[in-house]
Design an enzyme around this catalytic site. Structure first.
Site, PDB file in Angstrom:
ATOM      1  N   ARG A  73       7.754 231.301   7.456  1.00 53.78           N
ATOM      2  CA  ARG A  73       7.856 231.104   6.294  1.00 53.78           C
ATOM      3  C   ARG A  73       6.740 230.745   6.152  1.00 53.78           C
ATOM      4  O   ARG A  73       5.729 230.102   7.663  1.00 53.78           O
ATOM      5  CB  ARG A  73       9.065 229.522   6.240  1.00 53.78           C
ATOM      6  N   THR A  74       5.987 230.634   5.199  1.00 50.83           N
ATOM      7  CA  THR A  74       4.441 230.743   4.666  1.00 50.83           C
ATOM      8  C   THR A  74       4.076 228.778   4.866  1.00 50.83           C
ATOM      9  O   THR A  74       4.698 228.446   4.274  1.00 50.83           O
ATOM     10  CB  THR A  74       4.791 231.229   3.138  1.00 50.83           C
ATOM     11  N   GLN A  75       3.475 228.960   5.570  1.00 51.16           N
ATOM     12  CA  GLN A  75       3.180 227.181   5.410  1.00 51.16           C
ATOM     13  C   GLN A  75       1.322 227.117   5.787  1.00 51.16           C
ATOM     14  O   GLN A  75       1.095 226.285   6.044  1.00 51.16           O
ATOM     15  CB  GLN A  75       3.592 227.136   7.195  1.00 51.16           C
TER      16      GLN A  75
END
Length: 263
Positions: free
Chosen positions: A36-38
Site C-alpha cells: 500500500r502507498t504509505q
C-alpha cells in the site's frame, strides 16, 4: 487538479515497487504480496483557523509541493461543505480530493431526504473522524490533517464549531487550531492573542500575522494566501492575495553568523 500524481511504483527513492498510484493496493510483480502507498507525494502545508465573534475564519497558502519541489502554486485547499461548514486540508492533495468526493455524496444524500434539516459542522466533523480512523485501521490512511469549521442555529442561537482530525483519527474541538508547521509556530501566537469577541477585521490581522511567520520559517510556504469565513449567513471564500514581507533582518541575511560548526 485530478491529474496530480500521487505515487509511481519504483519511480523514486523510498517508493515501494508495485505501489498503486491512487493509494490502494495491488499485487507486487512476481511476489504476489500486497503493498500500500504509505507516502504523500503532492502535499499542502499549514491550515490556520479560529473562531471570532460572528463565525469561523480559516486560512492557508495556495502552494502544493511535489516532494521537496514547490510544484503547484494555485491550489485551493479550502472548500465549502453543505450550507453550514467549510473544510481546509494539509497533506496529500489527491487524498483531499477523495475526501471531498465522500463529502459530496454525504451532502447529496442528506439533501435528498428533504426533511427541512441539514448536516451541521459537528455532524460532518464526526463523520470525518470515522472515515480517517477507518482508513487508518486498514493500514491505508488518507494522508491529511483536516480542519472543519462552521456555524449552525441551535437551541442557544448560532453555534460556532471548529474541530480537526488527523490521518490516524485523532480529533478534537478547539477555539483555534493549526496544522502542519503551524502547530508549532502559529499556536503560541494564537494562544497569546486570540479573543472570543474578535471582529472579522481583527481575526484577519491575527491570521495574517501567523501566515507571515510561517512564510518566513516554512520552506514549503509561498506568499499567496487564501482566507475563508463562515457565519450564519453562509460561507465566503476570498480570492488569493499576497502579504507584505521584509527580508532585511540580520539573521536572514547571515543566518550562519555566530553558529557553532562547519556550516
Amino acid at each position: 487538479m485530478d491529474g496530480f500524481p500521487k505515487s509511481v511504483g519504483g519511480g523514486g527513492p523510498n517508493i515501494p515497487a508495485g505501489s498503486h498510484p491512487a493509494g490502494g493496493s495491488q499485487a507486487a510483480a512476481g511476489g504476489g504480496a500486497t503493498q500500500r502507498t504509505q507516502y504523500p507525494y503532492v502535499t499542502g502545508n499549514s491550515v490556520i483557523a479560529l473562531k471570532y465573534k460572528d463565525g469561523v475564519i480559516m486560512a492557508c497558502d495556495t502552494g502544493a509541493s511535489y516532494g521537496s519541489t514547490l510544484r503547484y502554486k494555485s491550489v485551493e485547499r479550502i472548500k465549502a461543505v453543505g450550507k453550514h461548514s467549510i473544510i481546509g486540508a494539509s497533506g496529500e492533495f489527491s487524498d483531499f480530493q477523495e475526501i471531498l468526493r465522500y463529502l459530496d455524496e454525504l451532502t447529496l444524500s442528506d439533501h435528498m431526504w428533504d426533511d427541512g434539516n441539514s448536516l451541521g459542522p459537528k455532524e460532518i466533523h464526526s463523520y470525518l473522524t470515522r472515515v480517517m480512523y477507518n482508513r487508518r485501521n486498514k493500514f491505508d490512511p488518507l494522508w491529511n490533517s483536516l480542519v472543519l469549521g462552521g456555524v449552525k442555529k441551535g437551541p442557544k442561537g448560532d453555534e460556532k464549531y471548529l474541530g480537526m482530525v488527523n490521518m490516524i483519527g485523532t480529533h478534537f474541538e478547539e477555539d483555534h487550531v493549526a496544522t502542519g508547521f503551524g502547530n508549532h509556530m502559529a499556536i503560541p501566537i494564537l494562544r497569546a492573542e486570540w479573543r472570543d469577541d474578535m471582529t472579522f477585521e481583527e481575526a484577519v490581522k491575527l491570521v495574517e500575522k501567523c501566515l507571515v511567520v510561517l512564510l518566513y520559517r516554512d520552506r514549503s510556504s509561498i506568499n499567496k494566501f487564501q482566507i475563508a469565513k463562515i457565519t450564519s449567513e453562509g460561507s465566503t471564500i476570498y480570492p488569493p492575495y499576497s502579504l507584505k514581507t521584509y527580508w532585511g533582518f540580520t539573521h536572514f541575511e547571515n543566518p550562519a553568523q555566530g553558529a557553532v560548526g562547519s556550516w
